[in-house]
Design a protein around this motif. Structure first.
Motif, short mmCIF file in Angstrom:
data_model
loop_
_atom_site.label_atom_id
_atom_site.label_comp_id
_atom_site.label_asym_id
_atom_site.label_seq_id
_atom_site.Cartn_x
_atom_site.Cartn_y
_atom_site.Cartn_z
N ALA A 86 0.89 -1.25 -0.03
CA ALA A 86 0.00 0.14 -0.01
C ALA A 86 0.97 1.28 -0.08
O ALA A 86 1.86 1.23 0.66
CB ALA A 86 -1.11 -0.08 1.16
N VAL A 87 0.55 2.00 -0.72
CA VAL A 87 1.19 3.60 -0.75
C VAL A 87 0.20 4.69 -0.74
O VAL A 87 -0.90 4.36 -0.37
CB VAL A 87 1.75 3.77 -2.25
N MET A 88 0.75 5.94 -0.37
CA MET A 88 -0.20 7.06 0.11
C MET A 88 -0.97 7.14 -0.77
O MET A 88 -0.90 7.15 -2.15
CB MET A 88 0.92 8.27 0.13
N TYR A 89 -2.25 7.59 -0.61
CA TYR A 89 -3.48 7.99 -1.37
C TYR A 89 -2.90 9.26 -2.33
O TYR A 89 -2.28 10.23 -1.77
CB TYR A 89 -4.57 8.50 -0.66
N GLY A 90 -3.07 9.35 -3.45
CA GLY A 90 -2.74 10.34 -4.38
C GLY A 90 -1.34 9.84 -5.23
O GLY A 90 -0.86 10.71 -6.08
#
Length: 842
Positions: A721-725
């Motif tokens: 998972a990576v940062m939203y955006g």
């Protein structure tokens, strides 16, 4: 015209005459050669039939000549075999001395010299050796006699052959036939004379052997009867109490003289008659000596730290020559059957000296002092044991030896109790038995039972020394085996396949068992009851018994159990080497895992063959085996279903091979590596280190997941998972590039990256890739996650955070400070209301 008419009949007659001969010649040329042979044979048989009808001959002259030639060849062969001489030289030369010895034994048996038990056993040992030799000679003469009887049968056949009496009708061949028949008859007479003389000679020898053999049996029975009477007399008391016995020097001198003379004769005869066993003993000594010396030398030259290794083999390190000689001299006496006592005591004396040296260099001074005193007492006991006649001086000497041995053993036992760890193992127990036997020997001697006192005293000292000797023998062999495993070995040496710790434990147990049996055998020999026990045990084991119409013997059961035990040992050894050879392979391919699984089949095969051999060797009737199988069938029907189910399932696993050794499986929420497939159950080694035992029936009836049935590949799944955006395409490209550049990830099928989900704080990616070895899955997963974190960090892509940001929106024109103060006033008002309202607490 008239002339033509006259010549025409002549021409016709001539043509009629010539035509048949021409046609016959053509037909003759057309017949094959085989037909001509058959015609000639038919004519010959016809002529023979005619001659037989006329009583001229019973066959053709060719048949008579062939028969004469056959007899000539047979007689020549008999003459050749007889000219080589009969194999009776040994019997002819050896029988007179044997008969002379038998007469001497007969005279000794009927005199007072045979009044001691030692002398009776010496005589019986001689009779046993004479009996063995006579039985061998009887077998040899039986073979010679059978051959001579066959020769005589052939000679009698010629003598009774009536066909040779007929006279051929052909006068031209008659003279030649008569000459050949005359020569063969002369050959027959000479051959028959020589063969009859040889047969007569052999028969005479057989009669002499039979007489000697019968005499041996009679003398043996007489000596056995004397031994039985002597045992009864010895138990009841041979003489008065010891204080009534007067010392007689003449009796002692006569006993000493006869003892020396007899033992010299026995020793000389033993050295002369046991030549083959002597060579075997010398060879055994050489092999033991070479093995121990060579192993020690190789350890010194090739090992990196030789002194560290040799310190663990202290007996071989300090005294290698003495260690080798001790092993040889302790074991060689058991190569012989009924050796003379003087020979046994000589080798025993050498073994005691070697043991003393090892005790002095490796154990406490107290043990060495005790054994040194015991050594002197043992020498005197050994000399007394050789006496073949009873004398009062010998009786007093044995009494003093019993007292000295009792006191010496008691003093040493008190010191052993104070420091038991400084001495040989089981020293205290051995000393208790030794002291008790010496006290018993003292009592027997005092009460007039001198023979029993000597037997008990000699047995006590000899068997105590034998315990010490066998202890060193076991230790030396184990130490030599240890050095053998420590020396520099070749890569393909079979020693590399063995686990020394397991082998040492098993081999030591085997050596201790063998040493215990040898000690027990020597104990029975020293007590002079070995033959009695052997005879009684043989009678018990060999006696036929019947139960329900089926006969059996206890010996058959012993053989059955022994063969089954040996087959189980052989199956374990074979499966051990088979399994070790597979474990030495680093990569367990499918074929190699199947080979390891075949160990079960090998064990079953060897055990089945052993079972059949055991049944055949025990003499158990095979037709009765069906009854036992039927009984097992009834038992299976009532209570053995699960056991049989597991056994059959084990066979199915062995033949079908759905699971092999080394497979990673899951069954009933248990996962692990298959370690062993047994006959009834199997073992799974879990990742926590525990071993789970699963019945074979569960592996057949349950759902089993085999991760390595066809290959050892394993798919790995990761969630990143990576940062939203974050840039989705960039992240996917980075992940695919990372996975594609790794060599420990399979290219086919290649890795995959999918968008798995989008939440309010993160963007999730689902990653799939394949590991070629399932055993490295966890390690590979850890490395890939570390690399992903590093790549994302370098590219400035942030991971989602658990912190939440709070955004406040204030009304236009209202300062934030006033809102905060109003909020504070509201809280104060609410707090005062709560204090004044009594119902708020409910």
């Amino acid at each position: 015209m008239l002339r033509i008419i006259k010549t025409t009949p002549l021409i016709i007659l001539l043509l009629a005459t010539l035509t048949p001969f021409k046609n016959f010649a053509q037909e003759k040329k057309k017949k094959p050669q085989t037909v001509l042979r058959e015609v000639q044979r038919h004519k010959m048989r016809s002529r023979d039939s005619l001659l037989r009808s006329l009583n001229k001959s019973d066959t053709s002259i060719n048949s008579l000549l062939q028969r004469v030639e056959q007899y000539t060849t047979t007689f020549n062969q008999i003459n050749n075999s007889l000219s080589e001489g009969l194999d009776t030289a040994e019997v002819c030369q050896g029988l007179p001395p044997v008969v002379k010895r038998l007469n001497k034994i007969d005279s000794l048996t009927n005199t007072h010299k045979s009044s001691t038990l030692r002398y009776l056993f010496v005589l019986r040992d001689n009779l046993d050796r004479i009996q063995d030799k006579l039985e061998g000679w009887q077998a040899d003469l039986e073979d010679v006699s059978t051959k001579l009887i066959q020769n005589q049968t052939e000679l009698i056949k010629f003598f009774k052959d009536t066909t040779l009496r007929f006279v051929p009708a052909d006068s031209a061949l008659r003279i030649s036939y008569f000459e050949q028949r005359r020569s063969v008859r002369q050959l027959f007479r000479s051959t028959d004379s020589v063969n009859r003389a040889s047969l007569s000679k052999v028969n005479v020898l057989q009669d002499k052997l039979s007489i000697a053999y019968t005499k041996v049996l009679d003398e043996t029975d007489q000596i056995d009867l004397k031994i039985k009477r002597f045992a009864i007399k010895a138990m009841a008391g041979e003489s008065e109490y010891i204080w009534f016995a007067a010392i007689q020097v003449d009796d002692f001198k006569a006993a000493l003289k006869s003892t020396i003379k007899l033992n010299k004769v026995l020793f000389y005869y033993f050295i002369k008659s046991e030549t083959v066993t002597h060579y075997v003993s010398v060879l055994f000594l050489a092999l033991i000596f070479i093995w121990i010396i060579f192993t020690r030398s190789k350890t010194l030259h090739y090992h990196e730290n030789p002194q560290t290794i040799l310190d663990q083999a202290n007996f071989i390190n300090k005294k290698p020559v003495i260690a080798a000689l001790l092993v040889a001299t302790a074991i060689i006496p058991y190569f012989y059957s009924h050796p003379p006592v003087v020979f046994l005591e000589t080798l025993f004396l050498v073994s005691m000296i070697f043991s003393l040296v090892l005790v002095k260099n490796n154990f406490s001074q107290l043990s060495y002092s005790f054994l040194k005193r015991l050594f002197g007492l043992t020498i005197i006991y050994g000399i007394s044991n050789l006496f073949i006649q009873i004398s009062n001086i010998d009786r007093y000497v044995v009494l003093l030896l019993s007292i000295a041995s009792f006191v010496t053993g008691l003093i040493f036992y008190k010191k052993v109790k104070q420091s038991p760890n400084d001495h040989l193992p089981y020293t205290g127990l051995a000393l208790k038995i030794f002291i008790a036997m010496q006290f018993l020997a003292f009592l027997l001697n005092v009460t007039g039972r001198f023979s029993l006192a000597k037997i008990v005293g000699v047995t006590a000292v000899f068997n105590l020394w034998l315990l010490v000797i066998l202890f060193f023998v076991v230790q030396i062999i184990v130490q030599a085996l240890f050095l053998q495993f420590q020396v520099k070995k070749e890569g393909n040496s079979i020693i590399n396949w063995l686990d020394y710790n397991i082998l040492q434990k098993k081999f030591r147990n085997v050596l201790v068992t063998i040493a215990s049996l040898l000690w027990l055998f020597t104990l029975l020999q020293n007590l002079n009851i070995d033959d009695w026990i052997t005879d009684n045990v043989s009678d018990i084991l060999g006696e036929s018994r019947s139960v329900g119409g089926a006969s059996f013997t206890f010996g058959g059961f012993v053989i059955f159990i022994a063969v089954i035990w040996l087959s189980s040992i052989v199956s374990k050894i074979i499966s051990y080497f088979y399994d070790v050879s597979a474990q030495r392979v680093t990569d367990l391919s499918i074929a190699k895992k199947k080979n390891r699984t075949s160990t079960l089949l090998i064990r079953l095969g060897v055990f089945s063959i052993g079972f059949l051999l055991a049944v055949a060797a025990s003499g158990f009737p095979l037709e009765k085996l069906t009854i036992i199988i039927s009984a097992f069938g009834i038992g299976i029907g009532f209570g053995l279903q699960n056991i049989v189910n597991n056994l059959v399932s084990g066979l199915i696993l062995a033949f079908e091979k759905p699971i092999q050794i080394g497979d990673i499986i899951e069954v009933d929420n248990r996962s692990g590596t298959m370690k062993e497939i047994g006959i009834r159950s199997s073992k799974i080694l879990t990742s926590e280190g525990s071993e789970v035992i699963i019945p074979n029936g569960d592996l057949i009836s349950r759902h089993v997941v085999n991760w390595t049935l066809s290959n050892s590949n394993r798919r790995v799944e990761l969630i990143v998972a990576v940062m939203y955006g974050s840039d989705i395409d960039k992240v996917k490209t980075l992940l695919k590039t990372l996975l594609g550049n790794r060599e420990d990830i399979m290219k086919t099928p290649g890795p995959s990256v999918f968008l798995n989900g989008i939440s309010e704080s993160a963007v999730e990616f689902r990653i799939f890739f394949w590991a070629d070895d399932i055993s490295t899955t966890l390690e590979l997963k850890s490395k890939v996650l570390a690399d992903i974190h590093q790549v994302l960090s370098n590219e400035g892509i942030s991971l989602p955070s658990s912190k939440k940001d709070l955004y406040l929106h204030f009304p236009d024109g209202v300062p934030p400070q006033n809102l905060i103060e109003e909020a504070g006033d509201e809280k104060v008002i609410k707090k005062e209301i709560n204090k004044n309202d009594p119902g708020q607490d409910q």
